[in-house]
Design an enzyme around this catalytic site. Structure first.
Site, mmCIF file in Angstrom:
data_model
loop_
_atom_site.group_PDB
_atom_site.id
_atom_site.type_symbol
_atom_site.label_atom_id
_atom_site.label_comp_id
_atom_site.label_asym_id
_atom_site.label_seq_id
_atom_site.Cartn_x
_atom_site.Cartn_y
_atom_site.Cartn_z
ATOM 1 N N SER A 135 0.808 -1.224 0.000
ATOM 2 C CA SER A 135 0.000 0.000 0.000
ATOM 3 C C SER A 135 0.838 1.270 0.000
ATOM 4 C CB SER A 135 -0.936 0.016 1.207
ATOM 5 O OG SER A 135 -0.187 -0.106 2.394
ATOM 6 N N ASP A 182 -4.379 7.188 8.409
ATOM 7 C CA ASP A 182 -5.485 6.306 8.828
ATOM 8 C C ASP A 182 -5.050 5.217 9.803
ATOM 9 O OD1 ASP A 182 -3.962 4.707 7.239
ATOM 10 O OD2 ASP A 182 -5.506 4.248 5.767
ATOM 11 N N HIS A 214 -1.190 4.244 7.100
ATOM 12 C CA HIS A 214 -0.557 4.963 5.986
ATOM 13 C C HIS A 214 -0.283 6.422 6.328
ATOM 14 C CE1 HIS A 214 -3.195 1.686 4.447
ATOM 15 N NE2 HIS A 214 -2.035 1.322 3.958
#
Ligand SMILES: *[C@@H]1O[C@H](CO)[C@@H](O)[C@H](O)[C@H]1NC(C)=O
Ligand SMILES: *[C@@H]1O[C@H](CO)[C@@H](O)[C@H](O)[C@H]1NC(C)=O
Ligand SMILES: *[C@@H]1O[C@H](CO)[C@@H](O)[C@H](O)[C@H]1NC(C)=O
Length: 385
Positions: free
Chosen positions: A39, A347, A350
């Site tokens: 990610s 979040d 990240h």
């Protein structure tokens, strides 16, 4: 008269100086980039592959929509790097909607991906070996299509044959192998598993090299013990935390992983005499940012911008940023903060766009890489802060 005299002599002189710098330094002028990872550099892969959507405020600060598929409020490190190299943002390999253009490269990174092969409970089935397979398929298809009838028409959309050799291969993967392991293994078991993770990584890099890849840019893993998700789960006992509020065991695993990754890069550089391996110390950049956040213009080093629960972490693993959900009999929403540029963490897992921009600016100084590259790279002049 004097003016034209000066002009006609200074311009050729400056050109000579510039080309001298370019000849002696490594040239970072790549026709294309191919990225592999999780990610931290996913530009829409997992969302496209699994067919789910993120909700606002994901994407809000730059793309104005969560459908960029990025796990942040805006741009990622890979986006800033592409921009600095004067290249377009990388298209996710599996994102077929819109007008995908792979001329300047392709991104195989998918959120949740690990280096080690995925298991039935993995978030992403696209572990590193699968991403390399996808690249090999991509390359074979591109070459086949270019050879075929009408191949010329595809020039605008597909890389030229020599881009595969001249392109930059970027990697940012390993975080999920370590972070995920803490849910079922002891620290000692995790530390002992690092050589196995890196052997799998090496075999993927070798397959790319065998296919003609020559320029490798390898990011190490960040201080994952500082992510609110890990602090919430593994840091409830304050003795587990370091002076910055990060889970010590997680950072210890990240540091050992990086030490061994760095050694692997050195080994590969020794083997690939016709290639360039650049190791980039993301860990130092991110831990410096977290330790010295206020001097670097941030107000919250660990607390999450988009989450639920309030201070000190504003993170609750039961609800994802942007979601509204029944929790404990009450309908609650994980909302974004007022000013995301004050926060490092977006979040819980990240980074915010502001933090990603800072990290990118540090990467591009060349001081955190081995071998270090000079800050005289032409593309650096474009990066403004
Ligand atoms: C890679 O390294 C070789 C040999 O050190 C050098 O000649 C070449 O310019 C480098 N290429 C790039 C793209 O940096
Ligand atoms: C914080 O900044 C100081 C001063 O620049 C530096 O010495 C220190 O190493 C930084 N902390 C971290 C964890 O990088
Ligand atoms: C649910 O709410 C009760 C009462 O407000 C509280 O004591 C309890 O900690 C909450 N449980 C969870 C899991 O949030």
């Amino acid at each position: 008269m004097a003016i034209s005299f000066t002009k006609s002599f200074t311009i050729p002189l400056m050109l000579t100086i510039c080309s001298t710098i370019l000849r002696f330094g490594r040239s970072y002028d790549y026709p294309a980039a191919f990225n592999f990872g999780d990610s931290n550099s996913d530009t829409g892969e997992l969302v496209a592959a699994q067919g789910f959507s993120l909700s606002l405020p994901y994407g809000q600060s730059y793309f104005n929509t969560p459908s960029s598929g990025r796990f942040s409020n805006g741009r990622l490190i890979v986006d800033f790097i592409m921009d600095a190299m004067d290249m377009p943002f990388l298209n996710a390999y599996l994102d077929s909607i819109g007008a995908p253009n792979f001329r300047k490269g392709c991104n195989y990174a998918a959120a949740g991906s690990t280096v080690l092969p995925a298991t039935a409970t993995s978030v992403s089935p696209f572990s590193f070996g699968v991403q390399v397979n996808q690249f090999l398929h991509f390359k074979a298809r591109v070459l086949e299509l270019r050879e075929g009838k009408g191949g010329k028409k595809l020039d605008k959309y597909l890389p030229a044959e020599d881009y595969f050799q001249k392109g930059l291969y970027m990697f940012d993967i390993g975080q999920n192998d370590l972070a995920g392991a803490f849910y079922s293994k002891t620290l000692d078991q995790i530390l002992a598993s690092i050589p196995t993770i890196l052997a799998e990584f090496e075999s993927g890099v070798q397959r790319l090299y065998d296919q003609g890849a020559r320029n490798f840019w390898i990011h190490n893993t960040g201080p994952l013990g500082c992510l609110a998700q890990n602090v919430a789960k593994f840091g409830t006992d304050p003795s587990k935390l370091d002076e910055f509020g990060c889970v010590s065991s997680h950072n210890q695993a990240a540091k050992l992983f990086n030490l061994q990754l760095h050694a692997l890069c050195k080994k590969l550089q020794g083997q690939y005499t016709d290639g360039n391996i650049t190791y980039i110390d993301i860990y130092s950049i991110k831990s410096n940012l977290i330790a010295n956040y206020s001097r670097l213009g941030f107000q919250q080093p660990i607390m999450v911008c988009c989450g639920y629960g309030g201070p000190p972490l504003n993170y609750d693993s039961r609800i994802v940023c942007g979601q509204t959900k029944m929790l404990n009999g009450t309908l609650v929403t994980a909302k974004g903060c007022d000013d995301s540029s004050e926060y490092i963490n977006w979040d819980g897992i990240h980074y915010t766009e502001a933090a990603n921009q800072y990290v990118s600016s540090q990467i591009l100084t060349g001081k955190y890489s081995d071998p270090p590259f000079s800050d005289k790279m032409p593309f650096l002049l474009k990066l403004k802060f």
